[in-house]
Design a protein around this motif. Sequence first.
Motif, PDB file in Angstrom:
ATOM      1  N   TYR A   1      32.073  17.565  16.629  1.00  0.00           N
ATOM      2  CA  TYR A   1      32.319  18.833  17.328  1.00  0.00           C
ATOM      3  C   TYR A   1      31.097  19.228  18.165  1.00  0.00           C
ATOM      4  O   TYR A   1      31.221  19.644  19.316  1.00  0.00           O
ATOM      5  CB  TYR A   1      32.645  19.926  16.307  1.00  0.00           C
ATOM      6  N   ALA A   2      29.909  19.068  17.570  1.00  0.00           N
ATOM      7  CA  ALA A   2      28.668  19.400  18.287  1.00  0.00           C
ATOM      8  C   ALA A   2      28.474  18.461  19.481  1.00  0.00           C
ATOM      9  O   ALA A   2      28.045  18.888  20.557  1.00  0.00           O
ATOM     10  CB  ALA A   2      27.474  19.315  17.342  1.00  0.00           C
TER      11      ALA A   2
ATOM     12  N   VAL B   1      31.683  17.813  11.826  1.00  0.00           N
ATOM     13  CA  VAL B   1      30.780  18.814  12.437  1.00  0.00           C
ATOM     14  C   VAL B   1      29.968  18.146  13.547  1.00  0.00           C
ATOM     15  O   VAL B   1      29.806  18.699  14.641  1.00  0.00           O
ATOM     16  CB  VAL B   1      29.843  19.450  11.371  1.00  0.00           C
TER      17      VAL B   1
ATOM     18  N   LEU C   1      37.253  27.548  14.483  1.00  0.00           N
ATOM     19  CA  LEU C   1      36.692  27.437  15.832  1.00  0.00           C
ATOM     20  C   LEU C   1      37.603  26.620  16.742  1.00  0.00           C
ATOM     21  O   LEU C   1      37.832  26.982  17.887  1.00  0.00           O
ATOM     22  CB  LEU C   1      35.315  26.769  15.781  1.00  0.00           C
TER      23      LEU C   1
ATOM     24  N   TRP D   1      29.677  18.721  27.274  1.00  0.00           N
ATOM     25  CA  TRP D   1      30.030  19.712  28.293  1.00  0.00           C
ATOM     26  C   TRP D   1      28.807  20.493  28.757  1.00  0.00           C
ATOM     27  O   TRP D   1      28.585  20.691  29.940  1.00  0.00           O
ATOM     28  CB  TRP D   1      31.058  20.708  27.719  1.00  0.00           C
ATOM     29  N   ILE D   2      28.039  20.973  27.789  1.00  0.00           N
ATOM     30  CA  ILE D   2      27.029  21.994  28.092  1.00  0.00           C
ATOM     31  C   ILE D   2      25.602  21.457  28.200  1.00  0.00           C
ATOM     32  O   ILE D   2      24.754  22.091  28.816  1.00  0.00           O
ATOM     33  CB  ILE D   2      27.143  23.142  27.054  1.00  0.00           C
TER      34      ILE D   2
ATOM     35  N   ARG E   1      30.842  16.985  21.212  1.00  0.00           N
ATOM     36  CA  ARG E   1      31.796  17.380  22.259  1.00  0.00           C
ATOM     37  C   ARG E   1      31.221  18.525  23.096  1.00  0.00           C
ATOM     38  O   ARG E   1      31.277  18.517  24.321  1.00  0.00           O
ATOM     39  CB  ARG E   1      33.107  17.813  21.608  1.00  0.00           C
ATOM     40  N   GLY E   2      30.621  19.494  22.376  1.00  0.00           N
ATOM     41  CA  GLY E   2      29.998  20.625  23.080  1.00  0.00           C
ATOM     42  C   GLY E   2      28.818  20.172  23.920  1.00  0.00           C
ATOM     43  O   GLY E   2      28.643  20.614  25.052  1.00  0.00           O
TER      44      GLY E   2
ATOM     45  N   LEU F   1      22.169  19.692  16.369  1.00  0.00           N
ATOM     46  CA  LEU F   1      23.216  19.807  15.345  1.00  0.00           C
ATOM     47  C   LEU F   1      23.968  18.485  15.200  1.00  0.00           C
ATOM     48  O   LEU F   1      24.260  18.042  14.085  1.00  0.00           O
ATOM     49  CB  LEU F   1      24.206  20.934  15.696  1.00  0.00           C
TER      50      LEU F   1
ATOM     51  N   THR G   1      20.186  22.404  21.522  1.00  0.00           N
ATOM     52  CA  THR G   1      20.570  22.941  20.210  1.00  0.00           C
ATOM     53  C   THR G   1      21.783  22.182  19.668  1.00  0.00           C
ATOM     54  O   THR G   1      21.823  21.828  18.491  1.00  0.00           O
ATOM     55  CB  THR G   1      20.926  24.435  20.352  1.00  0.00           C
ATOM     56  N   LEU G   2      22.748  21.946  20.566  1.00  0.00           N
ATOM     57  CA  LEU G   2      23.956  21.233  20.144  1.00  0.00           C
ATOM     58  C   LEU G   2      23.637  19.781  19.808  1.00  0.00           C
ATOM     59  O   LEU G   2      24.204  19.204  18.873  1.00  0.00           O
ATOM     60  CB  LEU G   2      25.022  21.301  21.235  1.00  0.00           C
TER      61      LEU G   2
ATOM     62  N   GLU H   1      23.193  21.145  25.956  1.00  0.00           N
ATOM     63  CA  GLU H   1      22.196  22.001  25.325  1.00  0.00           C
ATOM     64  C   GLU H   1      21.536  21.274  24.163  1.00  0.00           C
ATOM     65  O   GLU H   1      22.222  20.683  23.337  1.00  0.00           O
ATOM     66  CB  GLU H   1      22.868  23.280  24.812  1.00  0.00           C
TER      67      GLU H   1
END
Lengths: 94, 216
Positions: B28-29, B25, B212, B35-36, B31-32, B44, B40-41, B38
């Motif tokens: 995965y967070a 998990v 996902l 990219w983004i 990796r996000g 996590l 929040t990610l 953020e």
Amino acid sequence: MKGPQKYRSKGRIFADILRAVAEDGPVKVTHVLYKANLSHDRLTKYLQQLEESGLISKEQDGDRTAYLITDKGTRFIAEFRKMEEFADAFGLEI
Amino acid sequence: MFPPRWFLPYDAMFQLVTGLISLAVAIYALRGYRWIKERTLYALFLAFTLLSAALFINSVTLTYTYLVGFSYARHAHDASGADVGFWIYYIISIIALIILVYAYASRLRDASLVLAAMGLAAQRMVGGSLLGAAPYMEMVVIALLVIIVIAQAAHLTVKRGLYSIAVTWSFLLMLLSHILILLSPVEDVVHVVGRVLELFGFLSLLGVLYLLRRGR
């Protein structure tokens, strides 16, 4: 009457701009302005950042400037969608 | 509070599996986040990385206690060797859950439950071994999980998607698991059931991650 505007993170603004560019092919700034719901100054700043990051490319035709999405930009939209779902699963927003 | 001796190897294995899921998990967070960008990610990522570290440490501690032949029943007041591992496990777990609670902060109205539990735990822990303090540490973990489950349930009332239901379910199972572990002095089997529920909770998270990634 419009309600209070919802806060949009930078990632979401990037995704909104990229979607506008991706959906309608090479687009002019005014088109993105309307679709992404941003002021001209802010949009110019974001478009510059997107171009520097390689997410969009600029096409110059005389004094007309149009923007195109790159492969990296398309990938960003896909990743954003996945991460939106991921964060949403945790009851969180991005 | 502590597992029966026969269950130690299984417990260590369960903790290893849940640690690996937690790490998946976190990755995965991350990796996000790459990219983004953020927060929040990132929260996590940080929370699940710490949680996986805590679970791995617990797995190693449980393996160690099994290999050295330590029995909690016989050494109720002399567990300093195992204490270090369990202390680190609890402290890192609590930090990880606090990060998650902060990520949910916008949905929270009352964090006094956690603060009260943490205050009580701190008061009881000073100068004591984990065998004495473990119930209070569990209470802090339970209080934090209660807040997370409430935030998840609040989100479900607004948006009821498959992923949200599965994540709520996993946090609910983790909460039940820690309640059972708190009650485990009543009967050994309660601890075992608690750990099995925890494992199912993490497997539910793994299912969400799988769907996902596949882009259901």
